[in-house]
Scaffold this motif. Structure first.
Motif, PDB file in Angstrom:
ATOM      1  N   LEU A 195     -11.984  56.343  78.181  1.00 34.09           N
ATOM      2  CA  LEU A 195     -10.590  56.796  78.256  1.00 34.09           C
ATOM      3  C   LEU A 195      -9.625  55.859  77.531  1.00 34.09           C
ATOM      4  O   LEU A 195      -8.429  56.120  77.495  1.00 34.09           O
ATOM      5  N   GLU A 196     -10.154  54.761  76.964  1.00 37.75           N
ATOM      6  CA  GLU A 196      -9.345  53.792  76.212  1.00 37.75           C
ATOM      7  C   GLU A 196      -8.163  53.314  77.057  1.00 37.75           C
ATOM      8  O   GLU A 196      -6.992  53.464  76.688  1.00 37.75           O
ATOM      9  N   CYS A 197      -8.501  52.748  78.213  1.00 36.60           N
ATOM     10  CA  CYS A 197      -7.495  52.274  79.146  1.00 36.60           C
ATOM     11  C   CYS A 197      -7.928  50.932  79.705  1.00 36.60           C
ATOM     12  O   CYS A 197      -9.022  50.454  79.399  1.00 36.60           O
ATOM     13  N   CYS A 198      -7.082  50.326  80.530  1.00 35.97           N
ATOM     14  CA  CYS A 198      -7.401  49.008  81.068  1.00 35.97           C
ATOM     15  C   CYS A 198      -6.780  48.849  82.456  1.00 35.97           C
ATOM     16  O   CYS A 198      -5.561  49.020  82.616  1.00 35.97           O
ATOM     17  N   GLY A 199      -7.606  48.542  83.450  1.00 37.03           N
ATOM     18  CA  GLY A 199      -7.110  48.338  84.801  1.00 37.03           C
ATOM     19  C   GLY A 199      -6.700  49.630  85.485  1.00 37.03           C
ATOM     20  O   GLY A 199      -6.865  50.725  84.937  1.00 37.03           O
ATOM     21  N   VAL A 200      -6.131  49.508  86.666  1.00 38.43           N
ATOM     22  CA  VAL A 200      -5.658  50.689  87.403  1.00 38.43           C
ATOM     23  C   VAL A 200      -4.326  51.158  86.823  1.00 38.43           C
ATOM     24  O   VAL A 200      -4.188  52.298  86.372  1.00 38.43           O
ATOM     25  N   ASP A 201      -3.342  50.253  86.801  1.00 39.94           N
ATOM     26  CA  ASP A 201      -2.019  50.585  86.249  1.00 39.94           C
ATOM     27  C   ASP A 201      -1.786  49.958  84.886  1.00 39.94           C
ATOM     28  O   ASP A 201      -0.850  50.342  84.176  1.00 39.94           O
ATOM     29  N   PRO A 213       0.004  41.879  77.216  1.00 38.65           N
ATOM     30  CA  PRO A 213       0.393  43.287  77.076  1.00 38.65           C
ATOM     31  C   PRO A 213       1.232  43.495  75.825  1.00 38.65           C
ATOM     32  O   PRO A 213       2.176  42.750  75.558  1.00 38.65           O
ATOM     33  N   GLY A 214       0.868  44.486  75.046  1.00 39.87           N
ATOM     34  CA  GLY A 214       1.560  44.764  73.796  1.00 39.87           C
ATOM     35  C   GLY A 214       0.744  44.385  72.579  1.00 39.87           C
ATOM     36  O   GLY A 214       1.023  44.856  71.468  1.00 39.87           O
ATOM     37  N   ASP A 215      -0.280  43.525  72.769  1.00 38.42           N
ATOM     38  CA  ASP A 215      -1.153  43.168  71.645  1.00 38.42           C
ATOM     39  C   ASP A 215      -1.875  44.416  71.149  1.00 38.42           C
ATOM     40  O   ASP A 215      -2.306  45.260  71.938  1.00 38.42           O
ATOM     41  N   ASP A 216      -2.018  44.528  69.816  1.00 40.50           N
ATOM     42  CA  ASP A 216      -2.530  45.772  69.239  1.00 40.50           C
ATOM     43  C   ASP A 216      -4.007  46.013  69.523  1.00 40.50           C
ATOM     44  O   ASP A 216      -4.488  47.130  69.369  1.00 40.50           O
ATOM     45  N   PHE A 217      -4.750  44.997  69.921  1.00 46.76           N
ATOM     46  CA  PHE A 217      -6.171  45.203  70.207  1.00 46.76           C
ATOM     47  C   PHE A 217      -6.442  45.402  71.706  1.00 46.76           C
ATOM     48  O   PHE A 217      -7.589  45.532  72.123  1.00 46.76           O
ATOM     49  N   LEU A 218      -5.387  45.443  72.507  1.00 48.26           N
ATOM     50  CA  LEU A 218      -5.532  45.597  73.959  1.00 48.26           C
ATOM     51  C   LEU A 218      -5.112  46.997  74.385  1.00 48.26           C
ATOM     52  O   LEU A 218      -4.081  47.507  73.942  1.00 48.26           O
ATOM     53  N   TYR A 219      -5.923  47.651  75.233  1.00 46.80           N
ATOM     54  CA  TYR A 219      -5.519  48.941  75.798  1.00 46.80           C
ATOM     55  C   TYR A 219      -4.404  48.677  76.808  1.00 46.80           C
ATOM     56  O   TYR A 219      -4.616  48.003  77.818  1.00 46.80           O
ATOM     57  N   ASN A 220      -3.229  49.204  76.547  1.00 48.21           N
ATOM     58  CA  ASN A 220      -2.058  48.879  77.361  1.00 48.21           C
ATOM     59  C   ASN A 220      -1.752  49.912  78.440  1.00 48.21           C
ATOM     60  O   ASN A 220      -0.778  49.773  79.177  1.00 48.21           O
ATOM     61  N   TYR A 221      -2.573  50.960  78.533  1.00 51.17           N
ATOM     62  CA  TYR A 221      -2.354  51.997  79.545  1.00 51.17           C
ATOM     63  C   TYR A 221      -3.388  51.880  80.659  1.00 51.17           C
ATOM     64  O   TYR A 221      -4.557  51.571  80.406  1.00 51.17           O
ATOM     65  N   GLY A 222      -2.957  52.131  81.894  1.00 54.45           N
ATOM     66  CA  GLY A 222      -3.854  52.068  83.038  1.00 54.45           C
ATOM     67  C   GLY A 222      -4.781  53.272  83.112  1.00 54.45           C
ATOM     68  O   GLY A 222      -4.445  54.362  82.639  1.00 54.45           O
ATOM     69  N   CYS A 223      -5.945  53.085  83.727  1.00 53.18           N
ATOM     70  CA  CYS A 223      -6.943  54.163  83.821  1.00 53.18           C
ATOM     71  C   CYS A 223      -6.587  55.184  84.897  1.00 53.18           C
ATOM     72  O   CYS A 223      -7.061  56.324  84.844  1.00 53.18           O
ATOM     73  N   PRO A 257     -14.118  42.554  78.434  1.00 47.54           N
ATOM     74  CA  PRO A 257     -14.024  42.894  77.004  1.00 47.54           C
ATOM     75  C   PRO A 257     -13.747  44.375  76.747  1.00 47.54           C
ATOM     76  O   PRO A 257     -13.213  44.725  75.680  1.00 47.54           O
ATOM     77  N   THR A 258     -14.119  45.262  77.706  1.00 47.72           N
ATOM     78  CA  THR A 258     -13.912  46.705  77.482  1.00 47.72           C
ATOM     79  C   THR A 258     -12.438  47.087  77.518  1.00 47.72           C
ATOM     80  O   THR A 258     -12.101  48.240  77.264  1.00 47.72           O
ATOM     81  N   CYS A 259     -11.558  46.137  77.825  1.00 46.96           N
ATOM     82  CA  CYS A 259     -10.118  46.401  77.780  1.00 46.96           C
ATOM     83  C   CYS A 259      -9.577  46.310  76.349  1.00 46.96           C
ATOM     84  O   CYS A 259      -8.419  46.639  76.101  1.00 46.96           O
TER      85      CYS A 259
END
Length: 235
Positions: free
Chosen positions: A142-148, A181-191, A158-160
């Motif tokens: 889902l290309e997301c990271c964390g709950v929120d 948060p905001g870095d272009d290689f980090l998924y910034n949306y919660g799952c 690393p999957t974030c």
């Protein structure tokens, strides 16, 4: 005149049952697609959420068998088989209606239950292999990271993160862990939000298919009773 009316009703019901059988196959396909779509994230979803597509698949199988009974009853002009067909349709309709009410009632609890399950699972990431696999899967798919969001992690996996361009190497675990948060290689949306949208999208498919088949069932009950009445009057 009565013979002509009987023939018209009989063949109308026969054609209807062919359509009804096809709708049963449609139910099976729709239920299977939704189950495949949401089922891979079953670690976070309760059985109540996964039950509707399973019920839809079972209902599709029953609908196909009942449609076959209706076709046979229409051709044989059997009063008892036609009434049995109408009764089966009515029972299926009541079950579908009950499942729909249960799903609508549970919808209000869905968000809080899902979020609680995801938060609890995230806290077990380091200690539970099943939770680790589930989170790595959902964050990758889902290309997301964390709950929120990515700040939910104390030690971000690393999957974030993802490569910044095609064919580029994945960011290192340390690089991902220290990302902001905001870095272009980090998924910034919660799952949580992503999984909720996927579940709601799937539920709309189920509701649409269910309403369509329920409408067909009502027509089938009317036609079966009409033909059964015409057969009885002739006899």
């Amino acid at each position: 005149m009565k013979t002509c009316e009987l023939s018209v009703i009989k063949y109308t019901l026969f054609i209807f049952n062919l359509i009804f059988a096809i709708s049963g196959v449609g139910l099976i396909i729709a239920g299977s697609l939704v189950l495949a779509e949401v089922g891979e994230f079953s670690h976070f979803l309760e059985g109540k959420i996964l039950a509707p597509p399973v019920v839809l698949i079972v209902a599709g199988c029953i609908v196909f068998l009942v449609a076959s009974l209706g076709c046979y009853g229409a051709i044989r002009e059997s009063y008892y088989m036609l009434m049995a067909f109408a009764l089966c349709l009515l029972i299926i309709f009541v079950i579908e209606f009950a499942v729909g009410i249960a799903a609508a009632t549970y919808k209000n609890q869905f968000q809080s239950v899902l979020k609680e399950a995801m938060t609890d699972s995230l806290s077990k990431y380091e200690s539970s292999k099943s939770d680790k696999i589930a989170w790595d899967n959902i964050q990758t798919k889902l290309e997301c990271c964390g709950v929120d969001g990515p700040m939910d992690w104390s030690k971000r996996p690393p999957t974030c993160c993802h490569p910044t361009r095609e064919n580029a190497p994945d960011p290192s675990p340390e690089h991902c862990r220290n990302a902001k948060p905001g870095d272009d290689f980090l998924y910034n949306y919660g799952c949580f939000e992503e999984l909720q949208m996927k579940a709601e999208s799937s539920s709309k498919v189920l509701i649409g298919v269910g309403i369509g088949v329920a409408f067909i069932q009502i027509i089938g009950i009317i036609l079966a009773c009409w033909l059964a009445s015409a057969v009885k009057n002739r006899e």
